[in-house]
Design a protein around this motif. Structure first.
Motif, mmCIF file in Angstrom:
data_model
loop_
_atom_site.group_PDB
_atom_site.id
_atom_site.type_symbol
_atom_site.label_atom_id
_atom_site.label_comp_id
_atom_site.label_asym_id
_atom_site.label_seq_id
_atom_site.Cartn_x
_atom_site.Cartn_y
_atom_site.Cartn_z
ATOM 1 N N ARG A 37 0.860 -1.184 0.000
ATOM 2 C CA ARG A 37 0.000 0.000 0.000
ATOM 3 C C ARG A 37 0.896 1.234 0.000
ATOM 4 O O ARG A 37 2.050 1.187 0.447
ATOM 5 C CB ARG A 37 -0.904 0.040 1.243
ATOM 6 N N TRP A 38 0.351 2.377 -0.467
ATOM 7 C CA TRP A 38 1.047 3.663 -0.350
ATOM 8 C C TRP A 38 0.498 4.421 0.855
ATOM 9 O O TRP A 38 -0.721 4.553 1.011
ATOM 10 C CB TRP A 38 0.817 4.523 -1.591
ATOM 11 N N HIS A 39 1.396 4.931 1.696
ATOM 12 C CA HIS A 39 0.956 5.752 2.829
ATOM 13 C C HIS A 39 2.173 6.473 3.399
ATOM 14 O O HIS A 39 3.264 5.890 3.501
ATOM 15 C CB HIS A 39 0.310 4.898 3.923
ATOM 16 N N PRO A 71 10.063 1.770 2.164
ATOM 17 C CA PRO A 71 10.595 2.958 1.496
ATOM 18 C C PRO A 71 12.049 3.260 1.899
ATOM 19 O O PRO A 71 12.482 2.915 2.987
ATOM 20 C CB PRO A 71 9.674 4.085 1.976
ATOM 21 N N CYS A 85 7.297 7.732 -4.981
ATOM 22 C CA CYS A 85 7.489 8.313 -3.649
ATOM 23 C C CYS A 85 6.183 8.244 -2.871
ATOM 24 O O CYS A 85 5.099 8.192 -3.458
ATOM 25 C CB CYS A 85 7.940 9.772 -3.757
ATOM 26 N N ALA A 86 6.290 8.291 -1.570
ATOM 27 C CA ALA A 86 5.100 8.241 -0.718
ATOM 28 C C ALA A 86 4.218 9.464 -0.951
ATOM 29 O O ALA A 86 4.720 10.578 -1.157
ATOM 30 C CB ALA A 86 5.513 8.171 0.745
ATOM 31 N N ALA A 130 -4.851 3.907 3.473
ATOM 32 C CA ALA A 130 -3.773 3.713 2.506
ATOM 33 C C ALA A 130 -4.329 3.511 1.102
ATOM 34 O O ALA A 130 -5.439 3.015 0.910
ATOM 35 C CB ALA A 130 -2.919 2.510 2.908
ATOM 36 N N SER A 131 -3.518 3.899 0.115
ATOM 37 C CA SER A 131 -3.908 3.777 -1.290
ATOM 38 C C SER A 131 -3.346 2.481 -1.865
ATOM 39 O O SER A 131 -2.205 2.109 -1.575
ATOM 40 C CB SER A 131 -3.382 4.975 -2.077
ATOM 41 N N LEU A 166 -1.716 -0.192 -4.663
ATOM 42 C CA LEU A 166 -0.679 -0.064 -5.680
ATOM 43 C C LEU A 166 -1.316 -0.089 -7.069
ATOM 44 O O LEU A 166 -2.280 -0.799 -7.321
ATOM 45 C CB LEU A 166 0.317 -1.213 -5.567
ATOM 46 N N ARG A 173 10.848 9.075 0.559
ATOM 47 C CA ARG A 173 10.393 7.706 0.811
ATOM 48 C C ARG A 173 10.094 6.969 -0.506
ATOM 49 O O ARG A 173 8.937 6.752 -0.874
ATOM 50 C CB ARG A 173 9.198 7.690 1.753
ATOM 51 N N SER A 210 9.938 3.828 -3.036
ATOM 52 C CA SER A 210 9.709 2.391 -3.038
ATOM 53 C C SER A 210 9.675 1.886 -4.475
ATOM 54 O O SER A 210 9.323 2.617 -5.399
ATOM 55 C CB SER A 210 8.387 2.042 -2.343
#
Length: 211
Positions: A20-22, A50, A87-88, A123-124, A126, A149, A151
């Motif tokens: 997830r993105w956060h 990240p 990036c986050a 969280a978003s 992927l 951050r 990833s």
């Protein structure tokens, strides 16, 4: 998931990945602007990272150069590419996001913790999209949180005329341009021509620190 700095440093650390993105997913290491780093990725939709960029602040730009991609057996693969690199996001960018906590992997945030439930709720997911990021490619990424951050994951390798995801490594070099979003009017990721240089990036060596 493995995280290993680029040669000649040979330390290997096992670190959890995330899917997830956060902005609250903590970094697993840091790199100085101009430094290079190797990230060893799982073959599914789980990101390595990240990685924090020392000195990066919201409004800056990082330029990530893809130095090489290969399989975990060490073999370089010139036709390989990551499915995801970014990036986050900031908290504001997640406003209104309804997260799905089922199966959420959030790096070093323990699955049974209150923080895991809180982060997973906003969280978003992927979204694989970076199919053009072959070795030697360069991409500009806006910075939305301190440390940027970065990833990367979902590595793809050629297979019988097509491609498939697999375990592997990716070597990145990271440059930092202060106030780059304002100075260059970049507000979203931009894939740069392979022949370009790194704007006015500061080259300051390499540091890696796994918390």
């Amino acid at each position: 998931m493995l995280f290993t700095p680029a040669a000649p440093i040979r330390t290997v650390q096992y670190v959890p990945g995330h899917n997830r993105w956060h902005p609250d997913i903590p970094p697993v290491a840091e790199v100085i602007a101009g430094g290079s780093i190797r990230m060893s990725c799982q073959g599914d939709d789980v990101l390595c990272g990240p990685v924090g960029v020392v000195g990066a602040e919201p409004g800056d730009l990082v330029m990530v150069e893809i130095l090489g991609i290969g399989r975990l057996n060490g073999c370089f693969s010139p036709a390989a590419h990551p499915g995801i690199l970014g990036c986050a996001p900031s908290h504001a960018m997640l406003h209104g996001t309804v997260g799905d906590p089922d199966g959420a992997l959030l790096g070093r945030i323990a699955p049974s913790s209150a923080d895991h439930a809180r982060v997973a709720a906003s969280a978003s997911p992927l979204r694989p999209s970076c199919r053009a990021l072959a070795p030697r490619a360069q991409i500009l990424l806006p910075v939305y949180v301190p440390g940027a951050r970065i990833s990367v994951g979902d590595l793809h390798f050629p297979d019988e005329g097509g491609c498939r995801t697999d375990d592997g490594w990716i070597d990145l070099r990271v440059h930092l341009t202060k106030r780059g979003m304002e100075r260059f009017q970049v507000t979203e990721p931009v894939l740069m021509p392979i022949t370009t240089s790194s704007l006015d990036a500061t080259v300051a060596g390499l540091t890696v620190g796994v918390a």
